[in-house]
Design a protein around this motif. Sequence first.
Motif, PDB file in Angstrom:
ATOM      1  N   UNK A  18      67.515  69.971  12.468  1.00  0.00           N
ATOM      2  CA  UNK A  18      66.678  71.166  12.652  1.00  0.00           C
ATOM      3  C   UNK A  18      65.326  70.793  13.241  1.00  0.00           C
ATOM      4  N   UNK A  19      64.749  69.730  12.686  1.00  0.00           N
ATOM      5  CA  UNK A  19      63.439  69.286  13.186  1.00  0.00           C
ATOM      6  C   UNK A  19      63.529  68.873  14.648  1.00  0.00           C
ATOM      7  N   UNK A  20      64.622  68.215  14.999  1.00  0.00           N
ATOM      8  CA  UNK A  20      64.793  67.790  16.400  1.00  0.00           C
ATOM      9  C   UNK A  20      64.900  69.006  17.323  1.00  0.00           C
ATOM     10  N   UNK A  21      65.631  70.036  16.878  1.00  0.00           N
ATOM     11  CA  UNK A  21      65.755  71.253  17.701  1.00  0.00           C
ATOM     12  C   UNK A  21      64.382  71.845  17.968  1.00  0.00           C
ATOM     13  N   UNK A  22      63.558  71.867  16.925  1.00  0.00           N
ATOM     14  CA  UNK A  22      62.245  72.512  17.034  1.00  0.00           C
ATOM     15  C   UNK A  22      61.292  71.674  17.900  1.00  0.00           C
ATOM     16  N   UNK A  23      61.253  70.386  17.618  1.00  0.00           N
ATOM     17  CA  UNK A  23      60.260  69.559  18.322  1.00  0.00           C
ATOM     18  C   UNK A  23      60.659  69.301  19.783  1.00  0.00           C
ATOM     19  N   UNK A  24      61.963  69.305  20.060  1.00  0.00           N
ATOM     20  CA  UNK A  24      62.386  69.050  21.453  1.00  0.00           C
ATOM     21  C   UNK A  24      61.800  70.098  22.402  1.00  0.00           C
TER      22      UNK A  24
END
Length: 388
Positions: free
Chosen positions: A346-352
């Motif tokens: 989830x964090x990767x989706x947001x930060x990407x």
Amino acid sequence: MRSMLDQLRRSGLEAIHDKLLNGRRLDFNDGMRLYQTPDLTAVGYLANLARERKSGARTFFVRNLHVNYTNICNKLCKFCSFYAAPNSADGKGYVLTPEQAAARVAQYNGEPIREIHMVAGINPKLPFQYYLDLLRAVKAARPDAQIKAFTMIELAQIARAAKRPLAEILSELKAAGLAACPGGGAEVFSDRVHEELFRAKLDNQGWFDVARAVHAAGIPSNATLLYGHIETQEEKARHLLHIRELQDETGGFMCFVPLAFDPSNTELSHLPVTTGYANLREIAIARLLLDNFPHVKAFWIMITPPVAQMALWYGADDIDGTVSHYEITHALGTTSHRQVLSTVELLDLITEVGREPVERDALYNPVGRPEEAVSGQPSAVGLLNAAR
Ligand code: V47
């Protein structure tokens, strides 16, 4: 090279842009214009202005899980693949005892779950005491998590089972552990759609009356729109404006959740699934019309993680959560769709996409390390480290 202003002009959205810049409210005709233009990037540009005005780059997520305590339901909605009719002979109906629900929640004891989302069918056999016992058992199993439970439709049924006024039972449910209510059961506020798809369910006015009582009891809730079936653009625009009016009155809504219809295994299985284009537009228009809603959610489980990620630039500032055990559309074993994302994913989706993750609880309080909770702006690095 064409500027964004040129593009807005050519898409017929210049007047809406002016209204946004001058803090003027959009109306029904603006809503229709936003539904009708093919230029989704222009709609998204406007929605992103509104989104950033509310939340900046922040994107909320929650570590959550779902408990569907019974699938037995007497409403027989045509869009639903989850229910088993009362007394049906197929043996598929179930009711979790409070102890079984608590045991399901306890399976996640090693994980810092913040929100337990608990909804179900309308099962006329369950007595009022069942709901209190359910809340108490689940809360005892996870006292650190908040329970977001019972749609307005379920609450109407619970009051009926109690044979008592709604206001009275709400305070008991709250004392037993109810922290917030999800937005389901709203579907589309249109008498035509109600008659065609969910005739047996509480009518639109009833949904509003229950929501009013819930907010008056100090329990915040969400609101939804189920789109992508037989509804018209006019009906969707009116739905959003009705909800905006109620929010003006009560201020009790936290988040708006557009729900994309999944036709599989329903009476409407001949309908196509919604496109990414349609899903982004729904999120963007909700953000633009619902100027009094703090948050708009991209529910990734219905629209897929890649589209939910894009939605963070089309009006959404909430991507829901890790979502374990969602059965309303994806009864276990019936789908290859993803059911769970890890916190790191989830964090990767947001930060990407250049957004800033903020872990929240069910009431949108930022959580994390104490210093992060105070500022309300945890750093992505801090969260990533905490998640690993
Ligand atoms: O009310 C039923 C919808 C809702 C289907 O508040 C369907 O944060 C798509 O409300 N395809 C229940 N949707 C779920 C819900 C919800 C979900 C996630 C977050 C929140 C929140 C609320 O699910 C029902 C109905 O509108 N639904 N069948 C279907 N085939």
